[in-house]
Design a protein around this motif. Structure first.
Motif, PDB file in Angstrom:
ATOM      1  N   UNK A 135      52.433  27.121  61.203  1.00 28.52           N
ATOM      2  CA  UNK A 135      51.760  27.743  60.113  1.00 28.52           C
ATOM      3  C   UNK A 135      50.983  29.161  60.638  1.00 28.52           C
ATOM      4  N   UNK A 136      51.057  29.306  61.609  1.00 27.37           N
ATOM      5  CA  UNK A 136      50.318  30.679  62.071  1.00 27.37           C
ATOM      6  C   UNK A 136      50.574  32.061  61.463  1.00 27.37           C
ATOM      7  N   UNK A 137      52.027  32.217  61.226  1.00 29.82           N
ATOM      8  CA  UNK A 137      52.087  33.542  60.236  1.00 29.82           C
ATOM      9  C   UNK A 137      51.607  33.296  59.078  1.00 29.82           C
ATOM     10  N   UNK A 138      51.571  32.357  58.272  1.00 31.31           N
ATOM     11  CA  UNK A 138      50.955  32.106  56.907  1.00 31.31           C
ATOM     12  C   UNK A 138      49.225  32.671  56.949  1.00 31.31           C
ATOM     13  N   UNK A 139      48.757  32.050  58.152  1.00 27.55           N
ATOM     14  CA  UNK A 139      47.307  32.276  58.345  1.00 27.55           C
ATOM     15  C   UNK A 139      47.050  33.846  58.484  1.00 27.55           C
ATOM     16  N   UNK A 140      47.924  34.417  59.316  1.00 23.58           N
ATOM     17  CA  UNK A 140      47.853  35.864  59.531  1.00 23.58           C
ATOM     18  C   UNK A 140      47.848  36.583  58.246  1.00 23.58           C
ATOM     19  N   UNK A 141      48.830  36.180  57.117  1.00 20.94           N
ATOM     20  CA  UNK A 141      48.781  36.703  56.089  1.00 20.94           C
ATOM     21  C   UNK A 141      47.671  36.736  55.195  1.00 20.94           C
ATOM     22  N   UNK A 142      47.232  35.234  55.183  1.00 22.79           N
ATOM     23  CA  UNK A 142      45.865  35.137  54.457  1.00 22.79           C
ATOM     24  C   UNK A 142      44.896  35.691  55.197  1.00 22.79           C
ATOM     25  N   UNK A 143      44.887  36.145  56.289  1.00 26.20           N
ATOM     26  CA  UNK A 143      43.766  36.922  56.865  1.00 26.20           C
ATOM     27  C   UNK A 143      43.785  38.273  56.602  1.00 26.20           C
ATOM     28  N   UNK A 144      45.108  38.955  56.525  1.00 26.24           N
ATOM     29  CA  UNK A 144      45.179  40.230  56.237  1.00 26.24           C
ATOM     30  C   UNK A 144      44.966  40.273  54.464  1.00 26.24           C
ATOM     31  N   UNK A 145      45.055  39.519  53.840  1.00 25.39           N
ATOM     32  CA  UNK A 145      44.655  39.438  52.193  1.00 25.39           C
ATOM     33  C   UNK A 145      43.261  39.393  52.208  1.00 25.39           C
ATOM     34  N   UNK A 146      42.489  38.484  52.947  1.00 26.80           N
ATOM     35  CA  UNK A 146      41.159  38.297  53.005  1.00 26.80           C
ATOM     36  C   UNK A 146      40.512  39.888  53.347  1.00 26.80           C
ATOM     37  N   UNK A 147      40.940  40.363  54.302  1.00 29.65           N
ATOM     38  CA  UNK A 147      40.466  41.734  54.621  1.00 29.65           C
ATOM     39  C   UNK A 147      40.643  42.891  53.904  1.00 29.65           C
ATOM     40  N   UNK A 148      41.794  42.736  53.159  1.00 30.73           N
ATOM     41  CA  UNK A 148      41.932  43.772  52.204  1.00 30.73           C
ATOM     42  C   UNK A 148      40.999  43.398  50.816  1.00 30.73           C
ATOM     43  N   UNK A 149      40.723  42.118  50.445  1.00 29.35           N
ATOM     44  CA  UNK A 149      39.801  41.973  49.300  1.00 29.35           C
ATOM     45  C   UNK A 149      38.484  42.432  49.651  1.00 29.35           C
ATOM     46  N   UNK A 150      38.087  42.075  50.771  1.00 29.81           N
ATOM     47  CA  UNK A 150      36.639  42.445  51.442  1.00 29.81           C
ATOM     48  C   UNK A 150      36.335  43.951  51.559  1.00 29.81           C
ATOM     49  N   UNK A 151      37.756  44.545  51.770  1.00 28.98           N
ATOM     50  CA  UNK A 151      37.402  46.171  51.826  1.00 28.98           C
ATOM     51  C   UNK A 151      37.838  46.861  50.455  1.00 28.98           C
ATOM     52  N   UNK A 152      38.290  46.059  49.640  1.00 27.89           N
ATOM     53  CA  UNK A 152      38.551  46.774  48.282  1.00 27.89           C
ATOM     54  C   UNK A 152      39.856  47.402  48.531  1.00 27.89           C
ATOM     55  N   UNK A 153      40.886  46.778  49.164  1.00 27.98           N
ATOM     56  CA  UNK A 153      42.238  47.444  49.499  1.00 27.98           C
ATOM     57  C   UNK A 153      43.497  46.649  48.678  1.00 27.98           C
ATOM     58  N   UNK A 154      44.347  47.752  48.046  1.00 26.55           N
ATOM     59  CA  UNK A 154      45.375  46.798  47.476  1.00 26.55           C
ATOM     60  C   UNK A 154      46.432  47.415  48.305  1.00 26.55           C
ATOM     61  N   UNK A 155      47.192  46.193  48.548  1.00 24.98           N
ATOM     62  CA  UNK A 155      48.595  46.563  49.237  1.00 24.98           C
ATOM     63  C   UNK A 155      49.688  46.612  48.498  1.00 24.98           C
ATOM     64  N   UNK A 156      50.390  47.629  48.743  1.00 27.76           N
ATOM     65  CA  UNK A 156      51.841  48.133  47.713  1.00 27.76           C
ATOM     66  C   UNK A 156      52.811  47.807  48.621  1.00 27.76           C
ATOM     67  N   UNK A 157      53.661  47.043  48.332  1.00 27.86           N
ATOM     68  CA  UNK A 157      54.977  46.764  49.122  1.00 27.86           C
ATOM     69  C   UNK A 157      56.118  47.662  48.343  1.00 27.86           C
ATOM     70  N   UNK A 158      56.592  48.624  49.005  1.00 30.95           N
ATOM     71  CA  UNK A 158      57.281  49.695  48.412  1.00 30.95           C
ATOM     72  C   UNK A 158      58.615  49.577  48.976  1.00 30.95           C
ATOM     73  N   UNK A 159      59.932  49.397  48.093  1.00 34.27           N
ATOM     74  CA  UNK A 159      61.077  49.475  48.890  1.00 34.27           C
ATOM     75  C   UNK A 159      61.807  50.631  48.103  1.00 34.27           C
TER      76      UNK A 159
END
Length: 189
Positions: free
Chosen positions: A98-122
């Motif tokens: 489950x570690x990769x999911x935890x890493x993703x959740x951590x990144x999302x939490x950091x973004x939320x706390x810092x007011x950052x929106x991630x844009x996945x651009x292809x």
């Protein structure tokens, strides 16, 4: 229950709990910035190493052996004690898969706390610096404050962009336009 928790799977909720615990621990210990960098590096390590991913997914690994092996990998890669200890807890709780999911959740939490929106651009081709700047400006105009762009290249798009912002998807790719045209022509025939 937290708002929005009803739309999350039990795995997302569990990953969020682990991520929150690590965030609060790192913040309290005064090592948040380093832990953020190391968790990003851990995500890349998992993504870039098929052997490591395979190891993490193996349910037959003994807890003690798994803990030693993961700690050795993290030490070799220069990870600090907080991340090593955290992964040790994850291993002890039999959640390595489950570690990769935890890493993703951590990144999302950091973004939320810092007011950052991630844009996945292809895009069909790598974006130039000017295109990235223009895209960031356009997203800001649309109301997305601090945008962090993560780029991927998919030549099958032929041209245009696919931008994913949370649950929103903006698809201006030539591939999608051609598909829509094809469906419209089938409907007219």
């Amino acid at each position: 229950m937290a708002s929005g928790a009803g739309t999350q799977s039990p795995n997302q909720i569990l990953a969020g709990r682990y991520a929150t615990a690590l965030y609060e621990y790192a913040e309290e210990a005064g090592s948040l910035d380093r832990v953020i960098d190391e968790m990003d590096a851990l995500g890349r390590l998992i993504d870039e190493s098929p052997e490591f991913r395979s190891f993490l997914a193996n349910p037959l690994i003994d807890i003690q052996e798994g803990t030693k092996a993961v700690r050795a990998v993290l030490q070799e890669q220069g990870f600090g004690t907080p991340v090593q200890d955290f992964v040790g807890v994850v291993t002890h709780n039999r959640r390595l898969f489950f570690l990769r999911s935890i890493v993703q959740a951590f990144a999302a939490l950091v973004d939320k706390k810092r007011g950052v929106v991630r844009a996945e651009v292809t895009s069909a081709h790598p974006l130039t610096d000017l295109q990235s700047t223009q895209l960031r400006a356009r997203l800001t105009e649309l109301g997305y404050g601090r945008v962090q762009i993560h780029e991927a290249v998919d030549p099958s798009l032929l041209g245009g962009l696919v931008v994913k912002l949370g649950a929103r998807l903006y698809d201006t790719s030539l591939k999608s336009r051609l598909q829509r045209l094809q469906y419209a022509m089938k409907g007219a025939a």
